[in-house]
Design an enzyme around this catalytic site. Structure first.
Site, short mmCIF file in Angstrom:
data_model
loop_
_atom_site.label_atom_id
_atom_site.label_comp_id
_atom_site.label_asym_id
_atom_site.label_seq_id
_atom_site.Cartn_x
_atom_site.Cartn_y
_atom_site.Cartn_z
N GLY A 111 -61.28 -107.33 6.42
CA GLY A 111 -60.88 -106.31 5.46
C GLY A 111 -61.87 -105.18 5.37
N PRO A 132 -57.23 -98.39 0.61
CA PRO A 132 -56.11 -97.47 0.39
C PRO A 132 -56.56 -96.02 0.44
CG PRO A 132 -56.05 -99.27 -1.21
CD PRO A 132 -57.34 -99.42 -0.45
N GLY A 171 -59.31 -95.06 5.99
CA GLY A 171 -59.77 -96.00 7.00
C GLY A 171 -60.73 -95.38 7.98
N ILE A 179 -54.25 -105.05 5.99
CA ILE A 179 -55.09 -106.07 6.62
C ILE A 179 -54.24 -107.11 7.36
CG2 ILE A 179 -56.99 -107.73 6.27
CD1 ILE A 179 -57.59 -104.67 5.64
N THR A 180 -54.52 -107.24 8.65
CA THR A 180 -53.74 -108.13 9.54
C THR A 180 -54.12 -109.59 9.32
OG1 THR A 180 -53.70 -106.35 11.18
CG2 THR A 180 -53.14 -108.56 11.97
N ILE A 192 -35.08 -94.42 30.06
CA ILE A 192 -34.45 -95.01 31.24
C ILE A 192 -33.34 -95.98 30.84
CG2 ILE A 192 -34.90 -96.65 33.13
CD1 ILE A 192 -37.52 -95.12 33.65
N GLY A 243 -31.45 -95.56 28.34
CA GLY A 243 -30.37 -94.83 27.69
C GLY A 243 -30.06 -95.42 26.32
N GLU A 271 -57.61 -99.75 14.55
CA GLU A 271 -58.98 -99.90 15.09
C GLU A 271 -59.53 -98.56 15.58
OE1 GLU A 271 -60.25 -103.44 16.97
OE2 GLU A 271 -58.55 -104.58 16.22
C1 FAD Z 1 -50.31 -102.47 11.13
C2 FAD Z 1 -51.75 -102.18 10.80
C3 FAD Z 1 -52.71 -103.18 10.87
C4 FAD Z 1 -54.04 -102.92 10.51
N1 FAD Z 1 -54.95 -103.95 10.49
C5 FAD Z 1 -56.17 -103.74 9.94
C6 FAD Z 1 -57.09 -104.83 9.73
O1 FAD Z 1 -56.81 -105.98 10.08
N2 FAD Z 1 -58.28 -104.57 9.12
C7 FAD Z 1 -58.63 -103.31 8.72
O2 FAD Z 1 -59.71 -103.14 8.15
N3 FAD Z 1 -57.79 -102.25 8.92
C8 FAD Z 1 -56.58 -102.44 9.51
N4 FAD Z 1 -55.71 -101.38 9.69
C9 FAD Z 1 -56.12 -100.05 9.28
C10 FAD Z 1 -56.35 -99.06 10.42
O3 FAD Z 1 -57.51 -99.39 11.11
C11 FAD Z 1 -56.36 -97.67 9.77
O4 FAD Z 1 -55.03 -97.35 9.41
C12 FAD Z 1 -56.94 -96.61 10.69
O5 FAD Z 1 -58.31 -96.83 10.91
C13 FAD Z 1 -56.74 -95.19 10.11
O6 FAD Z 1 -57.12 -95.11 8.79
P1 FAD Z 1 -56.12 -94.46 7.71
O7 FAD Z 1 -54.80 -95.10 7.91
O8 FAD Z 1 -56.74 -94.55 6.37
O9 FAD Z 1 -55.99 -92.94 8.14
P2 FAD Z 1 -56.96 -91.77 7.66
O10 FAD Z 1 -58.36 -92.13 7.89
O11 FAD Z 1 -56.55 -91.34 6.30
O12 FAD Z 1 -56.56 -90.62 8.69
C14 FAD Z 1 -55.40 -89.82 8.55
C15 FAD Z 1 -55.34 -88.85 9.73
O13 FAD Z 1 -56.46 -87.98 9.70
C16 FAD Z 1 -57.17 -88.05 10.92
N5 FAD Z 1 -58.59 -87.85 10.67
C17 FAD Z 1 -59.38 -88.50 9.78
N6 FAD Z 1 -60.63 -88.04 9.85
C18 FAD Z 1 -60.64 -87.07 10.79
C19 FAD Z 1 -61.64 -86.22 11.33
N7 FAD Z 1 -62.91 -86.25 10.90
N8 FAD Z 1 -61.30 -85.34 12.30
C20 FAD Z 1 -60.02 -85.29 12.75
N9 FAD Z 1 -59.04 -86.07 12.29
C21 FAD Z 1 -59.34 -86.95 11.32
C22 FAD Z 1 -56.86 -89.43 11.46
O14 FAD Z 1 -57.07 -89.49 12.86
C23 FAD Z 1 -55.40 -89.57 11.08
O15 FAD Z 1 -54.60 -88.88 12.02
C24 FAD Z 1 -54.41 -101.62 10.12
C25 FAD Z 1 -53.44 -100.59 10.07
C26 FAD Z 1 -52.13 -100.86 10.39
C27 FAD Z 1 -51.11 -99.75 10.26
#
Ligand code: FAD
Length: 383
Positions: free
Chosen positions: A125, A129, A132, A158-159, A340, A342, A366
């Site tokens: 984790g 919210p 990430g 969190i997976t 491909i 369709g 990740e």
């Molecule tokens: C199905 C799923 C499973 C997951 N499993 C886990 C898990 O097991 N454990 C865990 O800890 N997390 C997990 N995650 C979280 C995942 O790692 C995050 O969603 C990811 O790191 C992006 O964070 P965010 O969603 O908060 O996007 P944000 O950080 O809010 O980013 C939003 C957008 O802004 C862009 N951005 C942010 N900062 C910059 C910058 N400085 N320059 C340019 N662009 C930027 C990002 O690239 C993205 O396009 C999971 C997510 C999903 C959807």
């Protein structure tokens, strides 16, 4: 000399997993996906095969293999289905690896044998919210009180966090402030600890058989001994876990990209239009050639990153490159494969439709593609 061949042991493992994926996963996974159900029986089989213990020492119940073994396995699973592959990836690379790398002897002996056997899953984790990508902005806190950590906050996406066999989650939390900077540490929270709750499963675009939850901590108390590794090293710990994890995600993405080629080769030889198999048309041939080239080059990228890591050389840049190109390959191949096929490509009963829905997250989880580009340019000394 550069030798890109798998050695005998890795090739034998690849074959075993390929057979498992075709014989056990492929026939049932479509129905699981439709029901958005976690595939407990497949996970149990993978546990019996030793896949959850692949890169861990035998003394902890592992198979004594290396990280490449895990990657090859993820690629073969990903060729058939990503939900099963990510369950293994998150279980091993995110759930168990922090314990293996940073845990005390006691923590390792308590958790790893059951995780390696596939009887328990661990989760990691980090994401919250509020964000990430900027993981250092962690808002979850843990304060020491009467020999216990008192944790407050929440984690998002969190997976493996809420399955019937989830045993623990390791969470990052702010444990103090040193020289005006947040001190982040990692703490083990066993499932069922009072004050720790998991939300219901998210409704997702893809990875529909994988378990993804939001976690909440409200005055959740765990013993002081549940600190993982050194206090204040949480940030460094998760960065190193994510560096490795990127190679693992890249291998999974290569599997998806190759799975698209597999499906299209078959379909192009069966489907007819204008009196010919569609494979007779150069537009289709070139699409498939491009797809194969993307999967192939992305595979080389993750092989190289993994081999640098195993030799103990710096590999962060290569891991980011592998993650970036492999997730691009997966997305591009999923789009082309669906084209491909369709109209059938848009029908859930065909694996390419799953590939299409499962590919997008590979550019996000990740570390997003933008984060990979930030890391690569930082390594090049740009800005
Ligand atoms: C199905 C799923 C499973 C997951 N499993 C886990 C898990 O097991 N454990 C865990 O800890 N997390 C997990 N995650 C979280 C995942 O790692 C995050 O969603 C990811 O790191 C992006 O964070 P965010 O969603 O908060 O996007 P944000 O950080 O809010 O980013 C939003 C957008 O802004 C862009 N951005 C942010 N900062 C910059 C910058 N400085 N320059 C340019 N662009 C930027 C990002 O690239 C993205 O396009 C999971 C997510 C999903 C959807």
């Amino acid at each position: 000399m550069i030798d890109f061949r798998l050695d005998e042991e890795h090739e034998a493992l690849r074959k075993t997993v390929e057979e498992f994926a075709h014989q056990e996963v492929a026939p049932v996974i479509g129905d699981y996906y439709e029901r958005e159900e976690f595939p407990y029986d497949l996970v149990a089989q993978m546990g019996r095969m030793g896949l959850f213990g692949l890169p861990f020492a035998e003394e902890y119940g592992g198979m004594g293999g290396d990280f490449t073994a895990l990657c090859i396995t993820l690629e073969e699973l990903g060729r058939i289905d990503s939900s099963v592959a990510i369950t293994l990836e998150a279980g091993v690379s995110l759930g168990a690896m922090p314990l293996y790398r940073f845990g005390t002897e006691e923590q390792k002996r308590e958790w790893l044998p059951k995780i390696c056997a596939g009887e328990l899953l661990g989760a990691f984790g980090l994401t919250e919210p509020g964000g990430g990508s900027d993981a250092g902005a962690t808002a979850t806190t843990a304060r020491l009180e009467d020999g216990e950590w008192v944790i407050n906050g929440s984690k998002a996406f969190i997976t493996n966090a809420g399955t019937d066999i989830t045993g623990l989650v390791t969470v990052t939390a702010v444990t103090g402030v040193t020289d005006g900077r947040k001190e982040i540490s990692t703490i083990i929270v066993p499932t069922g600890t009072p004050g720790f709750s998991v939300s219901k499963k998210y409704s997702k675009v893809g990875w529909n058989c994988s378990d993804t939850r939001e976690l909440s901590f409200a005055d959740c108390r765990v013993p002081e001994a549940n600190l993982l590794g050194v206090r204040g090293r949480g940030y460094a710990q998760f960065l190193s876990i994510l560096d490795e994890g990127r190679i693992a995600i890249a291998s999974l993405a290569v599997g998806l990209a190759q799975g698209c080629v597999d499906e299209c080769l078959r379909y192009a030889g069966e489907r007819e239009a204008f009196g010919h198999k569609i494979g007779a048309y150069q537009a289709i041939q070139f699409k498939i050639a491009d797809m194969e080239a993307r999967a192939h080059t992305a595979r080389l990228a993750y092989y190289q990153a993994a081999s640098k890591m195993l030799r103990g050389e710096p590999f962060k840049k290569e891991a980011s490159i592998a993650k970036l190109v492999a997730s691009n390959a997966a997305m591009d191949n999923a789009r082309d494969a669906t084209q491909i096929f369709g109209g059938y490509g848009f029908m859930n009963e065909f694996p390419v439709s799953r590939f299409y829905r499962d590919a997008k997250i590979l550019e996000i989880g990740e570390g997003t593609s933008e984060v990979q580009k930030m890391l690569i340019s930082r390594h090049l000394g740009v800005a």
